[in-house]
Design a protein around this motif. Structure first.
Motif, PDB file in Angstrom:
ATOM      1  N   LYS A 357     -16.980   0.553   0.473  1.00  0.00           N
ATOM      2  CA  LYS A 357     -17.866   0.029   1.462  1.00  0.00           C
ATOM      3  C   LYS A 357     -17.622   0.157   2.981  1.00  0.00           C
ATOM      4  CE  LYS A 357     -21.460  -2.719   2.483  1.00  0.00           C
ATOM      5  NZ  LYS A 357     -23.064  -2.217   2.026  1.00  0.00           N
ATOM      6  N   ALA A 358     -16.164  -0.071   3.290  1.00  0.00           N
ATOM      7  CA  ALA A 358     -15.692   0.203   4.565  1.00  0.00           C
ATOM      8  C   ALA A 358     -15.886   1.507   5.180  1.00  0.00           C
ATOM      9  CB  ALA A 358     -14.277  -0.049   4.587  1.00  0.00           C
ATOM     10  N   LYS A 359     -15.830   2.435   4.410  1.00  0.00           N
ATOM     11  CA  LYS A 359     -15.973   4.023   4.708  1.00  0.00           C
ATOM     12  C   LYS A 359     -17.508   4.186   4.958  1.00  0.00           C
ATOM     13  CE  LYS A 359     -11.876   5.975   2.482  1.00  0.00           C
ATOM     14  NZ  LYS A 359     -11.390   7.118   1.255  1.00  0.00           N
ATOM     15  N   GLN A 360     -18.420   3.673   4.083  1.00  0.00           N
ATOM     16  CA  GLN A 360     -19.824   3.645   4.212  1.00  0.00           C
ATOM     17  C   GLN A 360     -20.065   3.192   5.537  1.00  0.00           C
ATOM     18  OE1 GLN A 360     -22.058   1.962   1.172  1.00  0.00           O
ATOM     19  NE2 GLN A 360     -23.670   1.760   2.410  1.00  0.00           N
ATOM     20  N   LEU A 361     -19.613   1.763   5.829  1.00  0.00           N
ATOM     21  CA  LEU A 361     -20.110   1.119   7.206  1.00  0.00           C
ATOM     22  C   LEU A 361     -19.578   2.132   8.344  1.00  0.00           C
ATOM     23  CD1 LEU A 361     -19.893  -2.463   5.957  1.00  0.00           C
ATOM     24  CD2 LEU A 361     -21.735  -1.251   6.661  1.00  0.00           C
ATOM     25  N   LEU A 362     -18.569   2.640   8.395  1.00  0.00           N
ATOM     26  CA  LEU A 362     -17.988   3.390   9.474  1.00  0.00           C
ATOM     27  C   LEU A 362     -18.558   4.652   9.719  1.00  0.00           C
ATOM     28  CD1 LEU A 362     -13.828   3.407   9.340  1.00  0.00           C
ATOM     29  CD2 LEU A 362     -15.632   2.244  10.585  1.00  0.00           C
ATOM     30  N   LYS A 363     -19.223   5.215   8.453  1.00  0.00           N
ATOM     31  CA  LYS A 363     -20.084   6.460   8.672  1.00  0.00           C
ATOM     32  C   LYS A 363     -21.424   6.296   9.295  1.00  0.00           C
ATOM     33  CE  LYS A 363     -22.056  10.176   5.953  1.00  0.00           C
ATOM     34  NZ  LYS A 363     -21.959  10.679   4.506  1.00  0.00           N
ATOM     35  N   GLU A 364     -21.872   4.915   8.871  1.00  0.00           N
ATOM     36  CA  GLU A 364     -23.121   4.363   9.691  1.00  0.00           C
ATOM     37  C   GLU A 364     -23.168   4.116  10.991  1.00  0.00           C
ATOM     38  OE1 GLU A 364     -24.927   1.178   7.245  1.00  0.00           O
ATOM     39  OE2 GLU A 364     -24.616   1.975   5.407  1.00  0.00           O
ATOM     40  N   ALA A 365     -21.718   3.568  11.489  1.00  0.00           N
ATOM     41  CA  ALA A 365     -21.764   3.183  12.668  1.00  0.00           C
ATOM     42  C   ALA A 365     -21.270   4.498  13.591  1.00  0.00           C
ATOM     43  CB  ALA A 365     -20.564   2.331  12.809  1.00  0.00           C
ATOM     44  N   LYS A 366     -21.136   5.453  12.883  1.00  0.00           N
ATOM     45  CA  LYS A 366     -20.708   6.875  13.701  1.00  0.00           C
ATOM     46  C   LYS A 366     -19.504   6.644  14.650  1.00  0.00           C
ATOM     47  CE  LYS A 366     -25.415   8.516  13.874  1.00  0.00           C
ATOM     48  NZ  LYS A 366     -26.712   8.960  14.885  1.00  0.00           N
ATOM     49  N   TYR A 367     -18.328   5.954  13.653  1.00  0.00           N
ATOM     50  CA  TYR A 367     -17.009   5.803  14.304  1.00  0.00           C
ATOM     51  C   TYR A 367     -16.578   7.005  14.629  1.00  0.00           C
ATOM     52  CZ  TYR A 367     -12.195   4.577  14.388  1.00  0.00           C
ATOM     53  OH  TYR A 367     -10.752   4.476  14.762  1.00  0.00           O
ATOM     54  N   ASP A 368     -16.111   7.005  16.133  1.00  0.00           N
ATOM     55  CA  ASP A 368     -15.583   8.393  16.692  1.00  0.00           C
ATOM     56  C   ASP A 368     -13.951   8.313  16.678  1.00  0.00           C
ATOM     57  OD1 ASP A 368     -14.832   6.401  18.465  1.00  0.00           O
ATOM     58  OD2 ASP A 368     -16.323   7.227  20.279  1.00  0.00           O
ATOM     59  N   GLY A 369     -13.389   7.517  16.047  1.00  0.00           N
ATOM     60  CA  GLY A 369     -12.025   7.978  16.014  1.00  0.00           C
ATOM     61  C   GLY A 369     -11.415   6.953  17.146  1.00  0.00           C
ATOM     62  N   THR A 370     -12.045   6.057  17.808  1.00  0.00           N
ATOM     63  CA  THR A 370     -11.520   5.339  18.831  1.00  0.00           C
ATOM     64  C   THR A 370     -10.379   4.339  18.181  1.00  0.00           C
ATOM     65  OG1 THR A 370     -13.281   5.052  20.050  1.00  0.00           O
ATOM     66  CG2 THR A 370     -11.684   3.440  20.581  1.00  0.00           C
ATOM     67  N   PRO A 371      -8.967   4.476  18.834  1.00  0.00           N
ATOM     68  CA  PRO A 371      -8.007   3.922  18.170  1.00  0.00           C
ATOM     69  C   PRO A 371      -8.123   2.365  18.267  1.00  0.00           C
ATOM     70  CG  PRO A 371      -7.275   5.661  19.709  1.00  0.00           C
ATOM     71  CD  PRO A 371      -8.462   5.568  20.012  1.00  0.00           C
ATOM     72  N   VAL A 372      -7.558   1.852  17.183  1.00  0.00           N
ATOM     73  CA  VAL A 372      -7.563   0.228  17.075  1.00  0.00           C
ATOM     74  C   VAL A 372      -6.223  -0.260  17.606  1.00  0.00           C
ATOM     75  CG1 VAL A 372      -7.763  -1.840  15.685  1.00  0.00           C
ATOM     76  CG2 VAL A 372      -9.265   0.223  15.595  1.00  0.00           C
ATOM     77  N   VAL A 373      -5.879  -0.950  18.457  1.00  0.00           N
ATOM     78  CA  VAL A 373      -4.697  -1.421  19.046  1.00  0.00           C
ATOM     79  C   VAL A 373      -4.535  -2.842  18.315  1.00  0.00           C
ATOM     80  CG1 VAL A 373      -3.328  -2.255  20.897  1.00  0.00           C
ATOM     81  CG2 VAL A 373      -4.724  -0.257  21.179  1.00  0.00           C
ATOM     82  N   ILE A 374      -3.596  -2.908  17.709  1.00  0.00           N
ATOM     83  CA  ILE A 374      -3.092  -4.294  16.843  1.00  0.00           C
ATOM     84  C   ILE A 374      -1.980  -4.807  17.357  1.00  0.00           C
ATOM     85  CG2 ILE A 374      -2.822  -5.401  14.526  1.00  0.00           C
ATOM     86  CD1 ILE A 374      -4.340  -3.030  13.237  1.00  0.00           C
ATOM     87  N   LEU A 375      -2.116  -6.243  17.887  1.00  0.00           N
ATOM     88  CA  LEU A 375      -0.865  -6.693  18.402  1.00  0.00           C
ATOM     89  C   LEU A 375      -0.111  -7.406  16.975  1.00  0.00           C
ATOM     90  CD1 LEU A 375      -2.277  -8.899  21.166  1.00  0.00           C
ATOM     91  CD2 LEU A 375      -1.431  -6.190  21.278  1.00  0.00           C
ATOM     92  N   HIS A 376       1.380  -6.883  16.999  1.00  0.00           N
ATOM     93  CA  HIS A 376       2.301  -7.055  15.667  1.00  0.00           C
ATOM     94  C   HIS A 376       3.411  -7.963  16.264  1.00  0.00           C
ATOM     95  CE1 HIS A 376       5.366  -5.529  12.887  1.00  0.00           C
ATOM     96  NE2 HIS A 376       4.789  -6.704  12.572  1.00  0.00           N
ATOM     97  N   PRO A 377       3.383  -9.186  16.310  1.00  0.00           N
ATOM     98  CA  PRO A 377       4.727  -9.875  16.566  1.00  0.00           C
ATOM     99  C   PRO A 377       5.701  -9.874  15.569  1.00  0.00           C
ATOM    100  CG  PRO A 377       3.104 -11.354  15.808  1.00  0.00           C
ATOM    101  CD  PRO A 377       2.409  -9.977  15.893  1.00  0.00           C
TER     102      PRO A 377
END
Length: 531
Positions: A357-377
């Motif tokens: 489902k996540a992959k399907q939504l990413l496809k619909e959103a036309k996700y362009d590979g923008t990196p996701v910066v996650i803060l990790h303590p």
């Protein structure tokens, strides 16, 4: 002056060196009884209005006091206030301060101090913002009396001033409280049961508090943040030990007295020990959750947010966090499970990971590979596993992830930045907080959606804010429940905050310590230390 040699090895060496070289190192007096605690994280940000971090709020309880408190029955009780009166039309609250209140510098606490403190807190806290939106006037009557006037009858005045959890409305001297809420205070003068020893403060490493001998406790038994705050030790020292095993060994060797958050996998080390105890002091526990940054791609896109929510499953996060199911609970309620406003809306999306489902939504959103910066303590056990699990889940769904590791205090500073992720900002950060602080739509800071004034992530959804304002002036229980359910639905649908479940944390401490309060906030009044 005589000195005692502390069991803490490095401190002993430094103390000896100081005596020989006359270096400015402070050694504890021989007769001073000191309680040494390893807290959940080091303390760097010391302004409890500027920061919503739990450690900063706990620091606030050490040195400041509150106008009202909340007891273990969730009831509002007077604290600095001797009493309050409500006008016949329900719009004017008159507060009278009790006798014996003094600031740590010896000056008397006055009504003007309280008014200034409430205003500063109300400019930042999400519950305070709703309260201040209803206030038409706050005025000083005399040195011990002030009034709060609201537009219409509401229960938020008392519940906000007794708020427990994060960004508690602590009282400060007017000269300090007059500091704009967007700027950090420079003095740490309270009227609470402990005094902050500024000369011994080492940000992120060590904090020292001394008993406030001028503090006059209330006569009632201590209960959560209400009742008599009677201090039985001379000093409390918070020391930082980011490595859980190092902290556990320090407790085993009696070099420290208390560890706020025990690592679950180290608990077997303490089984069968008569000189040590392990207990869950916050029986309500905490919720863990993550927040999107709504200002920048990719999470300024609703479909991308929903893709991430489908990708991350609560069960995976909680297993990694606590391991044993007796310490955690699946829960999607943004106001906590077991509370009057609990809701199961969102289970289909949040509990099981659904990569397809996540992959399907990413496809619909036309996700362009923008990196996701996650803060990790990496230095706080109750938060360090969630970012790793989230990062792995997002990668499986097709996200490009940049997991950036740092200490918790850096996270608390960086998450306040509105800079783009490529310039020191962020896209996603997980955290946790006490359940007592999220139990309704007003006190849960993560459901505030007033844009630039919202909690970090800055979502802007006027419909949610309108419902929160309506909640503040509603008294019918059925209607309140309905409003809370509407907010839950909007919060989940928009990805305002993403619940990851609930958990409890065990604390470890020396058997010499007795009468530790069971409370959602770790407090150091009431506790006694034997020999």
């Amino acid at each position: 002056m005589s000195f005692k040699w502390r069991k803490w090895g490095p401190a002993r060496a430094l103390c000896a060196a100081a005596l020989v070289s006359a270096a400015p190192f402070v050694c504890a007096p021989a007769l001073a009884q000191t309680l040494t605690a390893v807290m959940s994280s080091g303390l760097r940000v010391t302004d409890p209005v500027m920061s919503s971090a739990a450690i900063t709020n706990t620091h606030g309880y050490m040195i400041y006091d509150t106008l009202l408190g909340t007891d273990a029955n969730h009831k509002v009780q007077p604290q600095m206030a001797e009493k309050w009166q409500l006008s016949a039309d329900g719009t004017t609250y008159t507060f009278t301060l009790r006798n014996g209140l003094k600031w740590h510098d010896g000056a008397p606490v006055k009504a003007e101090d309280c008014v200034a403190s409430i205003k500063r807190w109300g400019a930042q806290d999400v519950m305070g913002q709703v309260l201040m939106g209803l206030v038409t006037n706050m005025k000083v009557v005399d040195d011990k009396t002030f009034q709060i006037v609201v537009k219409q009858p509401t229960g938020i005045v008392l519940s906000a001033l007794a708020k427990i959890g994060t960004r508690t409305p602590f009282m400060m001297p007017k000269r300090i409280a007059d500091t704009p809420s967007s700027q950090p205070i420079k003095e740490y003068i309270g009227s609470g049961p402990f005094k902050f020893v500024a000369s011994e403060f080492k940000p992120g490493l060590k904090v020292v508090y001394e008993k406030n001998k001028d503090y006059v406790p209330r006569g009632e038994p201590a209960s959560w943040t209400a009742g008599g705050k009677v201090v039985h030790v001379d000093r409390v020292e918070w020391v930082s030990m980011p490595d859980s095993l190092t902290a556990a060994n320090a407790l085993l060797n009696q070099e420290v007295d208390f560890i706020e958050v025990m690592s679950y996998d180290l608990l077997p080390m303490f089984e069968g020990r008569k000189d040590l105890k392990v207990d869950i002091l916050d029986k309500l526990g905490l919720w863990t959750y993550y927040r999107f940054n709504f200002l920048y791609p990719p999470f300024n896109n609703k479909l991308v947010r929903r893709a991430a929510m489908y990708a991350v499953g609560q069960q995976d996060v909680l297993k990694a966090l606590a391991g044993d199911p007796k310490y955690y609970k699946i829960c999607v309620a943004v106001f906590g499970c077991g509370t009057p406003y609990a809701s199961a809306y969102g289970e289909e999306m949040l509990v099981p990971a659904n990569v397809d489902k996540a992959k399907q939504l990413l496809k619909e959103a036309k996700y362009d590979g923008t990196p996701v910066v996650i803060l990790h303590p990496t230095d706080i056990s109750s938060v360090k596993t969630q970012p790793v699990v989230i990062a792995d889940a997002l990668r499986k769904a097709g996200f490009k992830v940049d997991l950036q590791s740092m200490d918790w205090q850096t996270v608390t500073t960086r998450r306040a930045s509105k800079k783009p992720p490529t310039e020191g900002g962020w896209n996603l950060h997980p955290t946790n907080g006490p359940l007592v602080g999220i139990s309704d739509p007003l006190r849960n800071q993560a459901v505030g959606t007033n844009g630039s004034r919202a909690w970090f992530g800055w979502p802007d959804f006027p419909e949610i804010e309108a419902l929160r304002a309506k909640f503040a002036i509603t008294s019918d229980p059925a209607e309140l429940k309905k409003i809370a359910e509407e907010i839950q639905k909007l919060v989940i649908d928009e990805g305002v905050v993403v619940p990851l479940g609930q958990f409890v944390v065990p604390s470890g401490y020396s058997a010499k310590l007795t009468d530790l309060l069971e409370s959602p906030v770790r407090v150091f009044w009431n506790v006694k230390k034997g020999k």
